[in-house]
Design an enzyme around this catalytic site. Structure first.
Site, short mmCIF file in Angstrom:
data_model
loop_
_atom_site.label_atom_id
_atom_site.label_comp_id
_atom_site.label_asym_id
_atom_site.label_seq_id
_atom_site.Cartn_x
_atom_site.Cartn_y
_atom_site.Cartn_z
N ASP A 104 -3.36 1.05 6.40
CA ASP A 104 -2.16 0.79 5.63
C ASP A 104 -2.02 -0.67 5.08
O ASP A 104 -2.23 -1.13 4.60
CB ASP A 104 -0.98 1.95 5.49
N GLU B 251 -1.18 -1.16 -5.92
CA GLU B 251 -1.98 -1.04 -6.90
C GLU B 251 -2.35 -0.04 -7.70
O GLU B 251 -1.00 0.72 -8.09
CB GLU B 251 -2.70 0.44 -5.62
N ASP C 82 0.61 -1.00 0.08
CA ASP C 82 -0.15 0.46 -0.19
C ASP C 82 0.42 1.44 0.34
O ASP C 82 1.89 1.56 1.25
CB ASP C 82 -1.02 -0.07 1.32
#
Ligand SMILES: [Zn+2]
Length: 229
Positions: free
Chosen positions: A190, A94, A10
């Site tokens: 997170d 991501e 993350d």
């Protein structure tokens, strides 16, 4: 080389990168100390008589500090990406348009920005550049090691409960804390994001594998079945 399997990452502001195993890397603005020194040196230079002896001295100091900040940041990114790519065969991250990350920092009314602090204070361009460079290095270093970088859509990664699967914006009690309103699961926000990124990566990989199984050979098999039915 030890491959510790798959990991999710993350990307953030308070922490540059958080791993799904709970580990994390300090923010890129941890070089603020250098930047303060640089700003002071630049101010000192501006007070000197241009092209004079003292101005030249001050200018040399500015250039030196400037290079030092750049080196520190590059070293940090290299250390981080080398460690991650050596220890993991599959890294899920991501799939964000890096350039859009800080532009949409304020977010919308429905989804308040996770990156609000990127806009205020911290140099946005450096942040964007850091994220972009981090991904680029991870990609080629993993390839060297025979590993894979898998980018997944960031849909709901910050608000899905890794324990029961409940999806709600209310699960985010604060910027830092995730508390599931359905089952009570509690974890650093997170880390939750990184766990969900890892799961999305596994899901994407499973889809690709099943697609491969459904291709020509499997198709023949299916038509044989329907012919005999
Ligand atoms: Zn839950």
């Amino acid at each position: 080389i030890h491959h510790g399997g798959a990991i999710g990452i993350d990307m953030g502001i308070a922490r540059f990168a958080t791993l799904s195993d709970g580990g994390f890397y300090a923010p890129l603005n941890s070089f603020k100390r250098h930047e303060t020194a640089l700003r002071k040196a630049q101010q000192a230079m501006s007070r000197k008589t241009k092209f004079g002896r003292n101005w030249k001295k001050a200018k040399a100091r500015v250039q030196c500090l400037h290079a030092r900040v750049g080196h520190a940041r590059r070293d940090y990114l290299h250390q981080t990406t080398t460690a991650i790519s050596k220890n993991h065969a599959m890294v899920c991250i991501e799939d964000l348009q890096v350039r859009n990350m800080s532009r949409s920092a304020a977010g919308t009314a429905a989804a308040p920005g996770r990156n609000v602090r990127a806009k205020s204070g911290l140099n946005k361009a450096i942040l964007d550049q850091g994220w972009f460079e981090f991904r680029r290095q991870l990609d080629y270093k993993l390839a060297w090691q025979g590993g894979h970088l898998i980018a997944v859509p960031p849909k709901n990664t910050s608000r899905t409960c890794p324990c029961c699967g409940h999806i709600s914006a209310d699960n985010r009690q604060s910027q830092a804390l995730f508390v599931c309103v359905a089952c009570g699961f509690e974890e650093n926000a997170d880390v939750v994001g990184a766990i969900n990124v890892l799961r999305a990566g596994h899901a994407r990989l499973a889809c690709e594998v099943s697609d491969a199984l459904m291709s020509p050979a499997a198709g023949t098999h299916r038509s044989e079945l329907s012919a005999s039915a």
